[in-house]
Design an enzyme around this catalytic site. Structure first.
Site, PDB file in Angstrom:
ATOM      1  N   SER A 184     -51.342  41.850 -25.084  1.00 10.93           N
ATOM      2  CA  SER A 184     -50.336  40.907 -24.265  1.00 10.93           C
ATOM      3  C   SER A 184     -51.185  39.398 -23.880  1.00 10.93           C
ATOM      4  O   SER A 184     -51.760  38.865 -24.685  1.00 10.93           O
ATOM      5  CB  SER A 184     -49.829  41.570 -23.154  1.00 10.93           C
ATOM      6  OG  SER A 184     -48.799  40.889 -22.500  1.00 10.93           O
ATOM      7  N   ASP A 285     -40.676  45.341 -28.970  1.00 15.78           N
ATOM      8  CA  ASP A 285     -41.106  44.360 -28.320  1.00 15.78           C
ATOM      9  C   ASP A 285     -40.637  42.928 -28.736  1.00 15.78           C
ATOM     10  O   ASP A 285     -40.556  42.307 -29.729  1.00 15.78           O
ATOM     11  CB  ASP A 285     -42.706  44.006 -28.558  1.00 15.78           C
ATOM     12  CG  ASP A 285     -43.320  43.272 -27.573  1.00 15.78           C
ATOM     13  OD1 ASP A 285     -42.918  42.335 -27.159  1.00 15.78           O
ATOM     14  OD2 ASP A 285     -44.889  43.156 -27.759  1.00 15.78           O
ATOM     15  N   HIS A 315     -43.390  46.892 -25.965  1.00 16.33           N
ATOM     16  CA  HIS A 315     -44.439  46.150 -25.377  1.00 16.33           C
ATOM     17  C   HIS A 315     -45.352  47.002 -24.616  1.00 16.33           C
ATOM     18  O   HIS A 315     -45.091  47.780 -23.875  1.00 16.33           O
ATOM     19  CB  HIS A 315     -43.951  44.777 -24.353  1.00 16.33           C
ATOM     20  CG  HIS A 315     -45.148  43.805 -24.288  1.00 16.33           C
ATOM     21  ND1 HIS A 315     -45.547  43.069 -25.247  1.00 16.33           N
ATOM     22  CD2 HIS A 315     -45.917  43.688 -23.173  1.00 16.33           C
ATOM     23  CE1 HIS A 315     -46.555  42.252 -25.082  1.00 16.33           C
ATOM     24  NE2 HIS A 315     -46.636  42.671 -23.536  1.00 16.33           N
TER      25      HIS A 315
END
Ligand SMILES: *[C@@H]1O[C@H](CO)[C@@H](O)[C@H](O)[C@H]1NC(C)=O
Ligand SMILES: *[C@@H]1O[C@H](CO)[C@@H](O)[C@H](O)[C@H]1NC(C)=O
Ligand SMILES: *[C@@H]1O[C@H](CO)[C@@H](O)[C@H](O)[C@H]1NC(C)=O
Length: 346
Positions: A184, A285, A315
């Site tokens: 991320s 995601d 995610h």
């Protein structure tokens, strides 16, 4: 606050325990973010469970915190496997210096978490144990208290520190086989730090690979996946807009080169010896369009890059060890690292 409309929520196949944990996390992090661009850190203290370094091996891994700059609170947690299986490279040197080094940047939208957060301590322990690597998990300054480029500065600083002070690493760490990794926002950071060290050059450390797990990139445009997957866990446009706003320099929009990496403000990679890259994306995601553009852009620049898609994953899925896909991802990263271990040795 920034709750998403409950209407067209995508149907995602997840175990209920994971689902509950995620809803809990999302609600709490939403509650900590204020509309005036600050974060209630006092409130977060109760939610972000921390654990300290432990020099006593637990499941074959011991840890230690190393300070890089006390003033800016830059430090890293070092994870060392106690019973590492050494890959036999042939000559005697390989036996004393045989563990690749993974320099890891945690996720959390540049705003949350640290290497001491229980979830990331656990992730790095798994990396260390299952891949037989030394892990350096970097503590960098967070937003909104510290904007871009503090996070990139801190990441680069840790690499320079290691380059000059490799004796802080275990004796069998092989700094000629370093990998940058992150998930991320941490993968965004890993990318930009990779660009910086390619330009600056290092003496001892050689970055031979980049492991980019569901990187956080963005732009002004709303991509198809952002729109279609609005309402899926953890990532929403309201949340990412807030994160870019407090991260990017005041007055700039999301097409800034830090966010829209493949856009017009992007770095020119063509002349750089950019490390070979492995990108992971999840079908659920909302950021996956951005991540695929990142892949296309690296390819267009002639870089060696591979993408692995998990169609049913959200995610940050790999942080949840109960998901079988989490272990699968770890073994794919391990393969990537082992290939470089072999191909780069003389
Ligand atoms: C933002 O809001 C919080 C809580 O209302 C307040 O304590 C803080 O001082 C505000 N900060 C700014 C910069 O306005
Ligand atoms: C290497 O470590 C020493 C001692 O901790 C420190 O003074 C020096 O700044 C470090 N080098 C870099 C490049 O950070
Ligand atoms: C990146 O920026 C360019 C120029 O503003 C824009 O055309 C492009 O759509 C942006 N990329 C994305 C994915 O938003």
């Amino acid at each position: 606050m920034s709750s998403s409309p409950p209407t067209n929520k995508p149907k995602i196949p997840l175990p209920w325990k994971t689902r509950v944990a995620i809803s809990f996390l999302s609600a709490l992090s939403d509650a900590s973010r204020r509309s005036n661009g600050t974060v209630n850190r006092g409130f977060l203290k109760f939610l972000d469970r921390k654990c300290s370094a432990n020099i006593t091996p637990v499941n074959g891994v011991f840890t230690k915190d190393v300070t890089v700059d006390p003033e800016r609170n830059i430090w890293f947690r070092l994870f060392t496997p106690t019973d590492a299986v050494t890959v036999d490279g042939g000559d005697a040197d390989d036996k004393t210096a045989s563990l690749p080094v993974v320099i890891f940047f945690h996720g959390g939208g540049f705003t949350y978490l640290s290497p001491a957060s229980a979830s990331y301590d656990a992730v790095c322990r798994r990396f260390c144990r299952k891949m037989s690597v030394v892990v350096v998990s970097v503590n960098y300054r967070l937003t909104p208290e510290h904007r871009y480029p503090s996070q990139y500065d801190d990441g680069e600083e840790v690499l320079k520190f290691l380059d000059e002070n490799k004796t802080v690493l275990p004796e069998n760490a092989d700094v000629s086989k370093c990998f940058l990794a992150g998930d991320s926002a941490g993968a965004n950071l890993a990318h930009h730090v990779a660009v910086r060290v390619c330009k600056a050059g290092l003496q001892n450390i050689q970055v031979v690979g980049l492991i980019s797990i569901q990187p956080f990139f963005g732009g002004e445009e709303r991509t198809e996946s952002e729109v279609r997957l609005e309402g899926s866990p953890l990532v929403s446009m309201a949340r990412t807009d807030w994160m870019w706003k407090v991260f990017l320099p005041e007055g700039s929009d999301r097409d800034h080169g830090a966010a829209n990496v493949s856009g017009p403000n992007s770095e020119d990679l063509s002349g750089l010896d950019f490390p070979d890259t492995l990108i992971f994306v999840g079908g659920f995601d909302p950021l996956n369009d951005w991540q695929k553009r990142y892949y296309d852009w690296l390819r267009k620049n002639g870089k060696e890059v591979q993408i692995i898609e998990y169609p049913n994953m959200i995610h940050a899925f790999y942080v949840f060890p109960d998901l079988p896909e989490s272990s699968q991802l770890i073994s794919q990263v391990k393969d990537f690292i082992n290939k470089k271990r072999v191909s780069n040795s003389k």
